[in-house]
Write an enzyme that holds these catalytic residues in place. Structure first.
Site, short mmCIF file in Angstrom:
data_model
loop_
_atom_site.label_atom_id
_atom_site.label_comp_id
_atom_site.label_asym_id
_atom_site.label_seq_id
_atom_site.Cartn_x
_atom_site.Cartn_y
_atom_site.Cartn_z
N GLY A 19 -13.66 -0.14 -83.87
CA GLY A 19 -15.09 -0.40 -83.96
C GLY A 19 -15.86 0.24 -82.81
O GLY A 19 -15.27 0.64 -81.81
N GLY A 21 -20.14 0.36 -80.99
CA GLY A 21 -21.53 -0.10 -81.02
C GLY A 21 -22.33 0.58 -79.94
O GLY A 21 -21.92 1.61 -79.41
N GLY A 22 -23.47 -0.01 -79.62
CA GLY A 22 -24.35 0.62 -78.64
C GLY A 22 -23.85 0.52 -77.22
O GLY A 22 -24.32 1.25 -76.35
N MET A 23 -22.89 -0.36 -76.98
CA MET A 23 -22.40 -0.57 -75.62
C MET A 23 -21.00 -0.03 -75.38
O MET A 23 -20.69 0.40 -74.28
CB MET A 23 -22.42 -2.06 -75.27
N ALA A 24 -20.15 -0.08 -76.41
CA ALA A 24 -18.74 0.25 -76.17
C ALA A 24 -18.04 0.68 -77.45
O ALA A 24 -18.54 0.45 -78.56
CB ALA A 24 -18.02 -0.96 -75.58
N VAL A 26 -14.35 0.06 -79.31
CA VAL A 26 -13.25 -0.89 -79.28
C VAL A 26 -12.01 -0.24 -79.89
O VAL A 26 -12.06 0.31 -80.99
CB VAL A 26 -13.59 -2.18 -80.06
N LYS A 41 -12.04 -2.59 -74.89
CA LYS A 41 -13.45 -2.25 -75.08
C LYS A 41 -13.88 -1.32 -73.95
O LYS A 41 -14.00 -1.73 -72.80
CB LYS A 41 -14.31 -3.52 -75.10
N ASP A 136 -26.63 -12.07 -76.61
CA ASP A 136 -26.51 -11.20 -77.78
C ASP A 136 -25.79 -11.91 -78.93
O ASP A 136 -24.90 -11.35 -79.56
CB ASP A 136 -25.77 -9.92 -77.40
#
Length: 341
Positions: A19, A21-24, A26, A41, A136
């Site tokens: 996976g 996303g905007g931060m990391a 995985v 992550k 979040d």
């Protein structure tokens, strides 16, 4: 960001990407020392490259690693500030996110919504008592383990971003639909910010729709800022006055008018569930996720029976000497939970 699949970070072999996303990003990996499967992550370079972000990640990793709750994802390790890659190592969860479940399996039921949110609030209450605010909360950050146990994720990552939830290019990170008004307006943030997001999820699970929606993120944010939403009972007639009052209080625009602690919300949800014949336990949640269709069919019967019993009790003549049926009904009415203000 180039993939790390096939490489090694310290003692962790990177097996596959699961996976991003905007931060990391995985990855699924293997701890070669303990021979166990882990999730790794890895922060995106634009975040890991900032000294402040790396220092904050370290502080949060140390703090969150001390949390021990069955519904919070456990942190095993942290890269350290001096490593080329900045990453967290957590338990690996076989299952799907609540977002995936909502998109494919969910059948809106108010009692079931209250049951799931009760578990998440119990986890949040544990974190809040340690001074940790998630910031979040959303379905994407809740995992449903294959055995039905819920896991709230990303405490350690959520707090390394600015409270405006903006990247360096000005794009919103994640969905704006779960943001509290103070998060949007840059006002002080505390545990009640998480409880607003929980209220959004409670509304969504109970009705099948989000309370705040629009044609674009800016329209959504404007509606959140004004706390404008359609009453949940209009969207789903199964939502009763009691649950609607709980949702209203959780979604109050001003933090002072919301639930002040997760424990307060937990208690109201427990009372609500008791009234509709449901026990607020992880075991109950596990039973649902093990066989959701069968559970929902049985839940409908349980709720119906519980409500019929309450109605009969409210209209049954009193047996105590000198006590009228009218006074009995009055006592039954006063015993029910009042709408949270």
């Amino acid at each position: 960001m180039p993939t790390l699949v096939g490489t090694k970070l310290d003692k962790y072999e990177i097996q596959s990407e699961v996976g991003h996303g905007g931060m990391a990003v995985v990855y699924r990996g293997i701890d070669t020392v303990l021979s166990r499967e882990v999730a790794i992550k890895v922060l995106h370079p634009h975040m890991a490259g900032r000294e402040e972000s790396r220092a904050r990640l370290r502080r949060e990793a140390i703090t969150v690693a001390k949390l021990r709750h069955e519904n919070i994802l456990e942190i095993y390790d942290y890269s350290g500030e001096s490593e080329a890659e900045s990453y967290l190592v957590t338990e690996f969860i076989h299952g799907m996110t609540m977002r995936e479940w909502l998109d494919t399996r969910w059948r809106p039921r108010p009692a079931l919504a209250a049951l799931i949110i009760h578990r998440l609030c119990a986890a949040l209450g544990h974190a809040h008592k340690s001074g940790i605010v998630h910031r979040d909360i959303k379905p994407e950050n809740v995992m449903i383990r294959s055995d039905g146990c819920l896991k709230l994720m990303d405490f350690g990552i959520a707090q390394i971003i600015d409270h405006q939830k903006l990247t360096m290019t000005g794009q919103l990170l994640g969905s704006p639909a779960y943001m509290a008004p103070e998060l949007i307006n840059g006002k002080p943030i505390d545990s009640r910010t998480d409880l607003f997001a929980v209220g959004v999820m409670l509304y969504q699970l109970a009705t099948g729709e989000l309370p705040f929606s629009g044609r674009n993120p800016h329209e959504v944010l404007a509606r959140i800022a004004e706390a404008e939403y359609t009453r949940p009972s209009i969207i789903c007639s199964l939502v009763d006055d009691e649950l609607e009052a709980i949702i209203d209080r959780a979604l109050a625009r001003e933090p002072e008018q919301r639930y002040q602690t997760a424990d307060d919300l937990v208690r109201d949800l427990e009372r609500y569930l008791e009234e509709v014949g449901v026990t607020a336990t992880q075991e109950e949640v596990t039973t649902y996720f093990t066989d959701p269709d069968r559970y929902v069919d049985q839940l409908d019967k349980r709720v119906c029976n519980a409500l019929m019993t309450r109605a009969e009790g409210a209209t049954r003549p009193a047996t105590a000497p000198g006590r009228s049926a009218c006074s009995a009904a009055s006592s039954s009415s006063s015993a029910t939970r009042s709408r949270p203000s």
